[in-house]
Design a protein around this motif. Sequence first.
Motif, PDB file in Angstrom:
ATOM      1  N   ARG A  46      15.633   9.256 -60.338  1.00  0.00           N
ATOM      2  CA  ARG A  46      14.312   8.899 -60.878  1.00  0.00           C
ATOM      3  C   ARG A  46      13.209   9.425 -59.969  1.00  0.00           C
ATOM      4  NH1 ARG A  46      10.034   5.482 -61.014  1.00  0.00           N
ATOM      5  NH2 ARG A  46       9.474   4.528 -62.999  1.00  0.00           N
ATOM      6  N   LEU A  47      13.376   9.238 -58.668  1.00  0.00           N
ATOM      7  CA  LEU A  47      12.375   9.693 -57.707  1.00  0.00           C
ATOM      8  C   LEU A  47      12.206  11.211 -57.783  1.00  0.00           C
ATOM      9  CD1 LEU A  47      10.476   8.853 -55.389  1.00  0.00           C
ATOM     10  CD2 LEU A  47      12.399   9.243 -53.824  1.00  0.00           C
ATOM     11  N   TYR A  49      12.834  13.123 -60.306  1.00  0.00           N
ATOM     12  CA  TYR A  49      12.218  13.448 -61.600  1.00  0.00           C
ATOM     13  C   TYR A  49      10.718  13.161 -61.555  1.00  0.00           C
ATOM     14  CZ  TYR A  49      12.388  14.377 -66.596  1.00  0.00           C
ATOM     15  OH  TYR A  49      12.214  14.939 -67.836  1.00  0.00           O
ATOM     16  N   MET A  50      10.333  12.053 -60.897  1.00  0.00           N
ATOM     17  CA  MET A  50       8.906  11.724 -60.769  1.00  0.00           C
ATOM     18  C   MET A  50       8.187  12.778 -59.916  1.00  0.00           C
ATOM     19  SD  MET A  50       8.414   9.081 -62.626  1.00  0.00           S
ATOM     20  CE  MET A  50       6.887   8.309 -62.144  1.00  0.00           C
ATOM     21  N   LYS A  51       8.838  13.234 -58.859  1.00  0.00           N
ATOM     22  CA  LYS A  51       8.250  14.273 -58.013  1.00  0.00           C
ATOM     23  C   LYS A  51       8.085  15.574 -58.791  1.00  0.00           C
ATOM     24  CE  LYS A  51       9.866  12.627 -53.523  1.00  0.00           C
ATOM     25  NZ  LYS A  51      10.808  12.880 -52.405  1.00  0.00           N
ATOM     26  N   MET A  53       7.577  15.816 -61.992  1.00  0.00           N
ATOM     27  CA  MET A  53       6.430  15.638 -62.887  1.00  0.00           C
ATOM     28  C   MET A  53       5.136  15.719 -62.091  1.00  0.00           C
ATOM     29  SD  MET A  53       5.510  15.396 -65.878  1.00  0.00           S
ATOM     30  CE  MET A  53       4.303  14.806 -67.014  1.00  0.00           C
ATOM     31  N   GLU A  54       5.143  15.179 -60.885  1.00  0.00           N
ATOM     32  CA  GLU A  54       3.953  15.215 -60.041  1.00  0.00           C
ATOM     33  C   GLU A  54       3.566  16.651 -59.702  1.00  0.00           C
ATOM     34  OE1 GLU A  54       3.328  13.738 -55.650  1.00  0.00           O
ATOM     35  OE2 GLU A  54       3.533  12.020 -57.013  1.00  0.00           O
ATOM     36  N   HIS A  57       1.166  18.107 -61.977  1.00  0.00           N
ATOM     37  CA  HIS A  57      -0.149  17.467 -62.000  1.00  0.00           C
ATOM     38  C   HIS A  57      -1.261  18.531 -61.953  1.00  0.00           C
ATOM     39  CE1 HIS A  57      -2.915  14.152 -61.580  1.00  0.00           C
ATOM     40  NE2 HIS A  57      -3.493  14.753 -60.547  1.00  0.00           N
ATOM     41  N   HIS A  70       8.149  10.485 -70.309  1.00  0.00           N
ATOM     42  CA  HIS A  70       8.069   9.016 -70.227  1.00  0.00           C
ATOM     43  C   HIS A  70       9.259   8.350 -70.888  1.00  0.00           C
ATOM     44  CE1 HIS A  70       4.431   8.100 -68.087  1.00  0.00           C
ATOM     45  NE2 HIS A  70       3.831   9.132 -68.691  1.00  0.00           N
ATOM     46  N   VAL A  73      12.133   8.671 -68.405  1.00  0.00           N
ATOM     47  CA  VAL A  73      11.955   7.760 -67.274  1.00  0.00           C
ATOM     48  C   VAL A  73      12.288   6.334 -67.705  1.00  0.00           C
ATOM     49  CG1 VAL A  73      10.251   6.725 -65.711  1.00  0.00           C
ATOM     50  CG2 VAL A  73      10.317   9.201 -66.019  1.00  0.00           C
ATOM     51  N   ASP A  77      15.061   3.965 -66.094  1.00  0.00           N
ATOM     52  CA  ASP A  77      14.733   2.609 -65.646  1.00  0.00           C
ATOM     53  C   ASP A  77      15.690   1.580 -66.253  1.00  0.00           C
ATOM     54  OD1 ASP A  77      12.678   3.444 -64.013  1.00  0.00           O
ATOM     55  OD2 ASP A  77      11.086   3.004 -65.469  1.00  0.00           O
TER      56      ASP A  77
END
Length: 148
Positions: A46-47, A49-51, A53-54, A57, A70, A73, A77
């Motif tokens: 998850r981390l 994948y979030m990075k 997406m970041e 940005h 989303h 994610v 979750d």
Amino acid sequence: MAKQDPLHTVLKLTSEAEEQAALQLKSAQLALQKCQSQLEALRNYRLDYMKQMESHHGKNISASYYHQFHQFVRQVDEAITKQLTSVAEADTQRGHRQRHWQEKRQKRKAVELLLEHKAQKARKAEMRLEQKMVDEFASQMFYRKKIR
């Protein structure tokens, strides 16, 4: 041939039960570790994948990509939540196995203690008998010397 004390059989059985409980405990500990590792892997995934997406940005991304992100994610979750439940269940199982092993260990130690007490009692009785024989021999020697 001397008759074997039934407590030796009980000791053998309690030792085997303790060994079996120890194996079950080890298995439960390994299952817990596996669940924890899977949870850690999901969190890291998850981390990452979030990075990822970041890193997008400030760039133009499509609404469908954003929606899919989303949704994914949210699925990760949910998997994390389920894995937390699995970890808790595995930890509960490990706790049960730990207590079970401790009970078996305590029973084995109690039987060993009983056997040790019996052995001490037998040694004391043997020593008393030996002392009685020595005393009897000494008194016979005393009387023999007196008679001469």
